[in-house]
Scaffold this active site. Structure first.
Site, PDB file in Angstrom:
ATOM      1  N   LYS A  56       0.884  -1.179   0.000  1.00  0.00           N
ATOM      2  CA  LYS A  56       0.000   0.000   0.000  1.00  0.00           C
ATOM      3  C   LYS A  56       0.916   1.221   0.000  1.00  0.00           C
ATOM      4  O   LYS A  56       1.422   1.630   1.037  1.00  0.00           O
ATOM      5  CB  LYS A  56      -0.899  -0.016   1.239  1.00  0.00           C
ATOM      6  CG  LYS A  56      -2.220   0.753   1.088  1.00  0.00           C
ATOM      7  CD  LYS A  56      -2.087   2.230   0.779  1.00  0.00           C
ATOM      8  CE  LYS A  56      -1.872   3.109   2.001  1.00  0.00           C
ATOM      9  NZ  LYS A  56      -1.671   4.545   1.636  1.00  0.00           N
ATOM     10  N   GLU A  98       9.598   2.122  10.834  1.00  0.00           N
ATOM     11  CA  GLU A  98      10.633   3.133  10.584  1.00  0.00           C
ATOM     12  C   GLU A  98       9.926   4.477  10.618  1.00  0.00           C
ATOM     13  O   GLU A  98       9.090   4.759   9.761  1.00  0.00           O
ATOM     14  CB  GLU A  98      11.268   2.938   9.207  1.00  0.00           C
ATOM     15  CG  GLU A  98      12.218   1.781   9.108  1.00  0.00           C
ATOM     16  CD  GLU A  98      13.413   1.927  10.020  1.00  0.00           C
ATOM     17  OE1 GLU A  98      13.740   3.069  10.414  1.00  0.00           O
ATOM     18  OE2 GLU A  98      14.005   0.899  10.340  1.00  0.00           O
ATOM     19  N   CYS A 107      13.559  11.296   6.494  1.00  0.00           N
ATOM     20  CA  CYS A 107      13.553  11.019   7.932  1.00  0.00           C
ATOM     21  C   CYS A 107      14.957  11.181   8.489  1.00  0.00           C
ATOM     22  O   CYS A 107      15.131  11.350   9.689  1.00  0.00           O
ATOM     23  CB  CYS A 107      12.959   9.650   8.231  1.00  0.00           C
ATOM     24  SG  CYS A 107      13.731   8.347   7.327  1.00  0.00           S
ATOM     25  N   GLU A 163       9.563  16.885  14.513  1.00  0.00           N
ATOM     26  CA  GLU A 163       9.979  16.688  13.124  1.00  0.00           C
ATOM     27  C   GLU A 163       9.132  17.589  12.226  1.00  0.00           C
ATOM     28  O   GLU A 163       7.907  17.455  12.175  1.00  0.00           O
ATOM     29  CB  GLU A 163       9.792  15.221  12.727  1.00  0.00           C
ATOM     30  CG  GLU A 163      10.303  14.927  11.340  1.00  0.00           C
ATOM     31  CD  GLU A 163      10.184  13.454  10.965  1.00  0.00           C
ATOM     32  OE1 GLU A 163       9.121  12.866  11.209  1.00  0.00           O
ATOM     33  OE2 GLU A 163      11.161  12.906  10.416  1.00  0.00           O
TER      34      GLU A 163
HETATM   35  C1  UN1 Z   1      14.023   8.205   4.474  1.00  0.00           C
HETATM   36  O1  UN1 Z   1      14.124   9.424   4.522  1.00  0.00           O
HETATM   37  O2  UN1 Z   1      12.964   7.653   4.874  1.00  0.00           O
HETATM   38  O3  UN1 Z   1      19.888   7.841   4.227  1.00  0.00           O
HETATM   39  C2  UN1 Z   1      15.041   7.306   3.907  1.00  0.00           C
HETATM   40  C3  UN1 Z   1      19.195   8.447   3.422  1.00  0.00           C
HETATM   41  C4  UN1 Z   1      18.506   7.689   2.316  1.00  0.00           C
HETATM   42  C5  UN1 Z   1      17.237   7.067   2.802  1.00  0.00           C
HETATM   43  C6  UN1 Z   1      16.338   7.978   3.560  1.00  0.00           C
HETATM   44  N1  UN1 Z   1      19.405   6.679   1.826  1.00  0.00           N
HETATM   45  O4  UN1 Z   1      19.041   9.656   3.489  1.00  0.00           O
END
Ligand code: UN1
Length: 495
Positions: free
Chosen positions: A175, A250, A284, A385
């Site tokens: 999804k 995550e 993230c 965030e």
């Molecule tokens: C994300 O922002 O969910 O390390 C992943 C990084 C990328 C992945 C980010 N390879 O910034």
């Protein structure tokens, strides 16, 4: 008329059972509609799970090295179509083209890397406590995996989840985020072209509450692998607990960069720009707090602001663009509300802080790269965030204070330190509560063969990428083979 895309269930492209659809819009240009997608509900999810369950029995019996061959072919196709996929990705979610190319590369790297697991998937042998008895462990698939993925890495994150799920012998219902569903369609098409049998990977589009929630709750789904916000992640975990379902989360980050007074300041500024404003701050792993030694904080902040102001905002397809749009109107407003909050909290807005509507930017959701100075750890802009192009600069008296401030966070994904002092670097590696740590490099850009994930409210103890990801997508089975020909009782027959 926008192109109409469909769900992929049991080997067939189909509309949502309720017949409704939603549009997929280019965030750099609202008039550019990439297509309409099925607004699915629990009926579509039920069908997809049923198909995935039915195909599990045959898929799990295909030897893992054969399953992996499909992934190797998928990796080749991704590589061959790199430019085209990257263009589409930029149109779909806004990141600048060179970053989209990087993400396609990341998807390909992950697919190849995990395909290698097809010839590993190692178990162990270990001595038995009894004679003429053999003991070993093997990995077995879980069954139906539900993958719920975000829009910020719309191709790479689905491959982080689908590749290990499939190589281990699971079947999948994906999804994808409603803000970037087209990349998921492309991924499924590529897997099919590579030879994935119908029904093994199913795709259901739609919104979280309508399509994601029924997938999370479905009793025939053995694992939910979720990437998204901490708030939604909590709901997902609670729903999974009700079904005793495995869940891998995550979630967010509030990733700090520590800049010591012995650092190469130009390098640190570059790192803060790349980590803070790359992908418009929508990673993230984005660098959103810069903790700078008080002796160099003014110098650092001035250089950072000069560079941030020079960043060119625009459509990510243009070679002149440094920073693209944010994903949608709601996110634009949310980012702006944090600017207002920062000002109210007493932070000093050093640049940016506004929605940009001039020139070509009027067509999309653009926010000026923003830097706040005079931030202190307890401010909400230093804690929450924002997921946008906003960086907070904090002054610290030294390394100990920097580590303490960095650890004052509900999140623990990525962190960085800029220093030339090896002792400071190692003390930081040891002292920081994060799952990922960089020295003299920014907080973004994790490589696929190392474990990806974080502690505290960033995750729930699992990792993606690296060999560690196989722990998420497999169960362990302990196997004892007694070839003594007699009853031997463990713990009792101590001969
Ligand atoms: C994300 O922002 O969910 O390390 C992943 C990084 C990328 C992945 C980010 N390879 O910034």
């Amino acid at each position: 008329m926008a192109e109409r895309f469909q769900n992929f269930i049991d080997g067939k492209w189909v509309d949502a059972a309720n017949g409704t659809a939603f549009d997929n819009i280019n965030p750099a240009n609202k008039t550019d509609v990439l297509g309409s997608f099925p607004r699915s509900d629990h009926r579509d999810v039920d069908r997809a799970v049923e198909a995935a369950k039915a195909h599990f029995a045959t898929w799990r019996r295909i030897p893992a090295p054969r399953r992996a061959e499909i992934l190797f072919r998928a990796g080749e196709i991704i590589g061959r179509r790199k430019e085209e996929l990257a263009h589409l990705m930029t149109r779909e979610m806004g990141k600048v083209l060179k970053e989209s190319l990087g993400e396609v590369q990341e998807a390909m790297d992950m697919t190849y890397y995990i395909a290698g697991e097809g010839r590993r998937l190692w178990g162990e042998t270990t001595p038995s406590e009894l004679p003429d008895k053999f003991a070993m462990t093997v990995r077995v698939p879980l069954g139906v995996v539900g993958a719920i993925t975000p829009w910020n890495f719309p191709l790479a994150i689905p491959t982080w989840k689908l590749a290990p799920a499939l190589v281990a012998g699971n079947t999948v219902v994906l999804k994808p985020a409603e803000d970037a569903p087209l990349m998921a369609v492309r991924l499924v098409e590529i897997l099919l072209e590579a030879g994935l049998p119908p029904g093994v990977a199913n795709l259901v589009h739609g919104y979280g509450e309508e399509a994601g929630a029924p997938l999370v709750r479905h009793p025939d789904v053995s694992l939910i692998s979720f990437t998204g916000s901490a708030e939604v992640g909590r709901e997902v975990a609670i729903a999974c607990a009700a079904e005793h379902k495995r869940v891998s989360l995550e979630m967010g980050g509030k990733n700090p960069i520590l800049v010591m007074d012995d650092a190469d300041l130009d390098l640190a500024v570059e790192g803060a720009i790349w980590g803070g404003f790359g992908t418009s701050g929508q990673r993230c792993t984005a660098a959103s707090r810069i903790l700078v030694h008080k002796r160099v904080v003014k110098e650092f902040a001035d250089r950072l602001v000069t560079k941030a102001q020079a960043l060119r905002l625009g459509d990510g397809l243009l070679p002149t663009t440094d920073v693209g749009p944010v994903i949608n109107e709601a996110q634009l407003k949310r980012v702006h509300s944090y600017t207002k909050l920062g000002l109210k909290e007493g932070a000093r807005l050093m640049c940016g802080g506004e929605i940009i509507k001039e020139g070509d930017c009027r067509k999309g959701f653009f926010y000026a790269p923003s830097v706040f100075g005079d931030v202190v750890p307890k401010m909400r802009i230093a804690q929450e965030e924002i997921f946008g192009p906003v960086v907070a600069v904090l002054s610290v008296a030294g390394l100990d204070e920097a580590i303490e401030a960095a650890n004052t966070s509900r999140y623990g994904l990525s962190a960085a330190i800029y220093t030339r002092d090896i002792s400071k670097a190692f003390r930081t590696i040891d002292g920081l509560g994060t799952g990922i740590m960089y020295v003299n490099a920014s907080t973004i850009g994790a490589e696929v063969h190392l474990p990806f994930g974080g502690i505290r409210q960033t995750g729930n103890g699992h990792r993606e990428g690296g060999r560690q990801v196989m722990e998420v997508f497999t169960e362990w089975k302990a196997v004892y083979i007694d070839y003594s020909g007699k009853l031997q009782r463990a713990q009792i027959d101590m001969s």
